[in-house]
Design an enzyme around this catalytic site. Sequence first.
Site, mmCIF file in Angstrom:
data_model
loop_
_atom_site.group_PDB
_atom_site.id
_atom_site.type_symbol
_atom_site.label_atom_id
_atom_site.label_comp_id
_atom_site.label_asym_id
_atom_site.label_seq_id
_atom_site.Cartn_x
_atom_site.Cartn_y
_atom_site.Cartn_z
ATOM 1 N N SER A 487 0.819 -1.210 0.000
ATOM 2 C CA SER A 487 0.000 0.000 0.000
ATOM 3 C C SER A 487 0.861 1.272 0.000
ATOM 4 C CB SER A 487 -0.951 -0.036 1.201
ATOM 5 O OG SER A 487 -1.938 0.943 1.102
ATOM 6 N N GLU A 498 10.497 5.859 -9.944
ATOM 7 C CA GLU A 498 10.169 6.437 -11.252
ATOM 8 C C GLU A 498 10.818 7.797 -11.482
ATOM 9 O OE1 GLU A 498 5.955 4.207 -12.323
ATOM 10 O OE2 GLU A 498 5.916 6.336 -11.794
ATOM 11 N N LYS A 512 -0.486 -4.261 -3.159
ATOM 12 C CA LYS A 512 -1.777 -3.793 -2.655
ATOM 13 C C LYS A 512 -1.945 -2.350 -3.117
ATOM 14 C CE LYS A 512 -5.010 -2.395 0.417
ATOM 15 N NZ LYS A 512 -5.521 -1.028 0.607
#
Length: 580
Positions: A487, A498, A512
Amino acid sequence: MKKILFSILCLILFLLPLEAFSATFQDVPASDSNSAAIEFAVENNIIDTKNTTFAPDTNVVQSDLLVWTLRSLGYEPTDKEKKAKSLCTDITDKEILPYFNKAIDLGALKISPKNPRCSAKKTVSKVSALRTVFFLYGIPTPRFSETQLSYIDVDSSAWFFPFVEKNAELNFLKPESATYFRPHRKITRADAANLLYRAVTYIENQNGTIIAPQTPETSNTSTNTPKIDILLDVYNRLTSDYYFKKTENFTNEDLIYNAISGLAKTAKDPYTEFQRPLDGENLEEALSGKIEGIGAHLLEKNNDILIVSLIKDSPAEKVGLRAKDKILKVNNESIADITLDTVIEKIKGKKGTQVSLTIYRESSGQTLTFTMTREEIDISFISAEIWSDGIADIELSLFGETTDKDFEKLIDELKKEGMKGMIIDLRNDPGGYLNTVISILEHFIPRGKPITGVSYPNNTITMTLSGGSGELAVYPVAVLINEGSASAAEIMAIALQEYDLATIIGTQSFGKGTVQELNMYDDGSTFKMTVAEWLSPKQNSIEDRGVTPDITVKISDSDVANGLDPQFDRAMQEMEKFIQ
């Protein structure tokens, strides 16, 4: 309380020029943009002046908001009310006790009869503050609306949409920008003072009358919902005519709760679930930051009970349990067809007692049994230490309500100690508050850059942009993840990855990536429902995929047995390349 006039209060306000206000608090000078609202609250005995400082930038807590709001409505407790028994088991302060009792009597604060706690020190979000003030002031909010707001982070299906819509009309709380409202962002004490200042002014302009809060009308569900009459008929027959009712020993409450659970399970989503009220002992543990048990976070998925993550140095971690282990038995009893709540109750217990778990480990195809002794476990969400070469080791075990503030304090201390780079350990971090991870990421990602996105059922995607300075982007960073990173932990890892702000080391994370909305009911029961999906800054999904590390390093059973941590060792090697 039904009718309170504000003419005198507002006359005082409008007759005095802003420059005339003297600064009551040392940290709120007369030139401060919040001074008018704060001084107005002081003049009208809404805010106490016992202290010389007001701390305007500190998050307001629930007790302050309730006390201030009721005082702004002219409420002062009687001697009888001051001596009355507290309706909240966690409120013992006689100064605030009658205000909480009054809020409960009016229906502004709902508590569970089984667990009557009021969480006085809980910080308050924008939408929670609006809900409280609108209710107590009798300001109506639309029940049905086709209005389209400009805020891309406020979906029209959200429970708080009516409050944000009304606020857009009244401007009680300022949005973050023209396109972002930030509904769950915590408000400060200065924000709360301004909110009440504007509410009082609004009521004065609306004839100076407060309308007593009314209980909203309930719709006739049986005429609007197909087959509900059949459900009620079956319930009535089971409670009155069922032959085995006494021997099977179920209650009317069991029937209702099981019916609701059945509705939730129809969704076949592991994160959409209804839970009965927690018992008092469990709630005390959850709120105290201490638990007695084995220290494992569990999840029900595809009818299996899985271990999501393990608390560091917990009995579960010490004996060798791992994230994604599937639990088959507890104390040699099968848990097939048993709910997650029941499994948790079987595993939990007093410290010093033993429990055994039989698990299936898919990675090795093994069925293993582990026996461990339950302990009292202190839950610390963040910790840090710095090595002699300037590499800081920061461990985030969960993104709690104040973890972002704790992170900022730790970073300041680490900088003073000569920090040259950092290893952020997100292993076995099951997630937490979205606002918290966004606040932390704003220290790495500069203003205007996307941090995370949310995809809604109507195919709308909203991106949350950084409002921070990104000052930590100058430091080399390594991030550790494993199967127990889930999560919010995955949101942080993939965002740094990224933007090439960190090297991700370890094993594939849990995967998740969905958003849940939590609804709490008067009896203490809760309904958690998936309403959206998280996306990375580049709009990649992590649901059932997880985050792939840049450098894969596994930890074997022999490593654990010998106290070795090859993942951390590799992170140190990578950091040393940058520092040298």
